[in-house]
Design an enzyme around this catalytic site. Structure first.
Site, PDB file in Angstrom:
ATOM      1  CB  SER A 154      -0.934   0.006   1.208  1.00 61.25           C
ATOM      2  OG  SER A 154      -0.222  -0.180   2.407  1.00 61.25           O
ATOM      3  CG  HIS A 171      -3.580  -0.800  -2.399  1.00 59.80           C
ATOM      4  ND1 HIS A 171      -4.102   0.476  -2.355  1.00 59.80           N
ATOM      5  CD2 HIS A 171      -3.350  -1.158  -1.100  1.00 59.80           C
ATOM      6  CE1 HIS A 171      -4.167   0.882  -1.105  1.00 59.80           C
ATOM      7  NE2 HIS A 171      -3.711  -0.092  -0.315  1.00 59.80           N
ATOM      8  CE  LYS A 178      -7.591  -0.180   0.387  1.00 60.28           C
ATOM      9  NZ  LYS A 178      -7.860   0.873   1.361  1.00 60.28           N
TER      10      LYS A 178
HETATM   11  C1  LIG Z   1      -3.181  -3.482   1.911  1.00 63.25           C
HETATM   12  C2  LIG Z   1      -4.418  -3.059   2.627  1.00 63.25           C
HETATM   13  N1  LIG Z   1      -5.158  -3.980   3.247  1.00 63.25           N
HETATM   14  C3  LIG Z   1      -6.287  -3.644   3.903  1.00 63.25           C
HETATM   15  C4  LIG Z   1      -6.713  -2.350   3.961  1.00 63.25           C
HETATM   16  C5  LIG Z   1      -7.943  -2.025   4.737  1.00 63.25           C
HETATM   17  O1  LIG Z   1      -9.027  -1.850   3.872  1.00 63.25           O
HETATM   18  P1  LIG Z   1     -10.262  -0.962   4.316  1.00 63.25           P
HETATM   19  O2  LIG Z   1      -9.865   0.461   4.062  1.00 63.25           O
HETATM   20  O3  LIG Z   1     -11.384  -1.420   3.462  1.00 63.25           O
HETATM   21  O4  LIG Z   1     -10.486  -1.232   5.762  1.00 63.25           O
HETATM   22  C6  LIG Z   1      -5.988  -1.358   3.294  1.00 63.25           C
HETATM   23  C7  LIG Z   1      -6.472   0.043   3.243  1.00 63.25           C
HETATM   24  O5  LIG Z   1      -6.332   0.869   3.986  1.00 63.25           O
HETATM   25  C8  LIG Z   1      -4.796  -1.714   2.640  1.00 63.25           C
HETATM   26  O6  LIG Z   1      -4.042  -0.790   2.073  1.00 63.25           O
END
Ligand SMILES: Cc1ncc(COP(=O)(O)O)c(C=O)c1O
Length: 381
Positions: free
Chosen positions: A177, A205, A236
């Protein structure tokens, strides 16, 4: 006790790690009004530009009219709506698995899935740059956690070879991320086969961005059937909210029975579920959206590199511009905003100390003029 929040806040400030919220007027479009200033938005995860797409808004409104605004309870209490079931079937098809399960967010999905797959007496092998929700899921599970250096499959192989744990789980982001680089998923799957480990891939992502059908990196690399659990997010590239876990039926049934972040929380709201279905229609119908996004991302990467900025090589819409110290990254972020570009500085503990950065993210709806505007602003830092 009464002074504790104040003391903590002072410590955060003194370390240059103060975080504050910016106010955005209107929708998360390519340009936004942030704290009263017009700026090019280069820090959302709305990669396909779908968050305010009229088709999604219309689908959300229709679902609200037909099913109501809220789901009313958790699904084990008041039942699954037909909308939930239809979306899960569609996501399972997209990911080439027997079944899928919706969660209210990626955070819920990761903590729920990891703590269900493994527990005390088991072992997790986790990339050093995995997302915080994976880290929290690992802690919550009670399993022994082996953190291997970022993308280092030699270290991962050694850790697997020396583990005597009953059950082993390798867990990794597919697209990282804060760095935008990709996990060596082929090698990871091969190691999992050799050592009898499960593999969980977080496609937060990559969902909607990579793969011929937008299924993510697992699809792009032809690894369907080799990965135990695929997690994807709906908030996203798909522009909505929520997440899903796709896996074989037995794992999904186990999640329904054991994952506390599924069982003890209200189901995803109908307007969101309706909008996600509309987003998937667009992902299927308009592959040029993700192709254009990847092309523009490569173009901006080249332009920023040509300015002498430190942008590690990679593919995809996350472009980290490494600055180093937190104060310098904050200063660069402020300078950019003054020049009409909204980019956040990302600092420890989100990234390792000494690697504070500007996390630039593109959207399919950015055009060439936007890229030129960004390059001009970045030239000032
Ligand atoms: C790699 C990754 N996993 C999980 C999440 C969590 O997702 P969410 O924003 O839907 O809670 C994110 C985002 O912030 C992320 O970047």
């Amino acid at each position: 006790m009464s002074n504790r929040p104040q003391h903590e806040l002072e410590t955060i400030r003194a370390a240059g790690l103060w975080r504050e919220l910016h106010r955005i007027e209107g929708a998360v479009d390519t340009w936004v009004t942030v704290d009263g200033r017009r700026a090019l938005l280069l820090c959302s995860n709305n990669y396909l530009g779908l968050a305010h797409h009229p088709a999604l808004a219309e689908a959300a409104a229709r679902a609200a009219r037909d099913y109501g605004v809220g789901a009313g309870a958790s699904r084990l209490i008041s039942g699954s709506l037909a909308l939930h079931v239809a979306l899960e079937e569609r996501l399972a098809t997209l990911e080439g698995t027997e079944a899928a399960l919706l969660f209210p967010s990626g955070y819920h999905a990761n903590i729920g899935a990891i703590a269900t797959l493994v527990g005390r007496g088991d072992a997790i092998f986790s990339d050093a740059l995995n997302h915080a929700s994976i880290i929290d899921g690992c802690r919550l599970s009670g399993a022994a956690v082996h953190v291997y250096p970022h993308r280092d499959t030699t270290a991962l192989a050694e850790a697997l070879a020396t583990s005597s744990a009953r059950r082993r789980l390798i867990v990794t982001d597919s697209v990282f991320s804060m760095d935008g680089d990709q996990a060596p998923l082929r090698e990871i799957c091969a190691l999992a086969d050799t050592h009898g480990a499960m593999v969980m891939v977080d496609e937060a992502h990559a969902t909607g961005v990579f793969g011929a059908n937008g299924g993510g990196l697992v699809e792009a690399l032809g690894l369907h059937g080799r990965v135990t659990v695929q997690m994807g997010t709906l908030g996203k590239a798909l522009g909505c909210a929520g997440a899903f876990v796709a896996a074989e039926r037995a794992i999904i049934d186990l999640l329904v029975n054991r994952a506390r972040s599924f069982i003890y929380t209200t189901a995803l709201a109908p307007p969101i579920v309706g909008a996600v279905a509309a987003a998937l229609d667009i992902v299927a119908r308009e592959p040029e959206r993700r192709a254009g996004l990847l092309r523009r991302s490569a173009a901006l990467r080249t332009r920023l590199g040509a300015l002498g900025l430190q942008v590690p090589p990679g593919e995809g819409p996350i472009l980290p511009v490494i600055v180093g110290e937190s104060d310098d990254a904050m200063h660069a972020s402020r300078t950019l905003l003054e020049r009409g570009v909204f980019v956040q500085a990302i600092r420890p503990p989100t990234v390792p100390p000494g690697t504070a950065r500007l996390r630039v993210t593109l959207m399919a709806t950015h055009d060439d003029a936007d890229l030129a505007h960004a390059a001009t602003a970045f030239a000032a830092i």
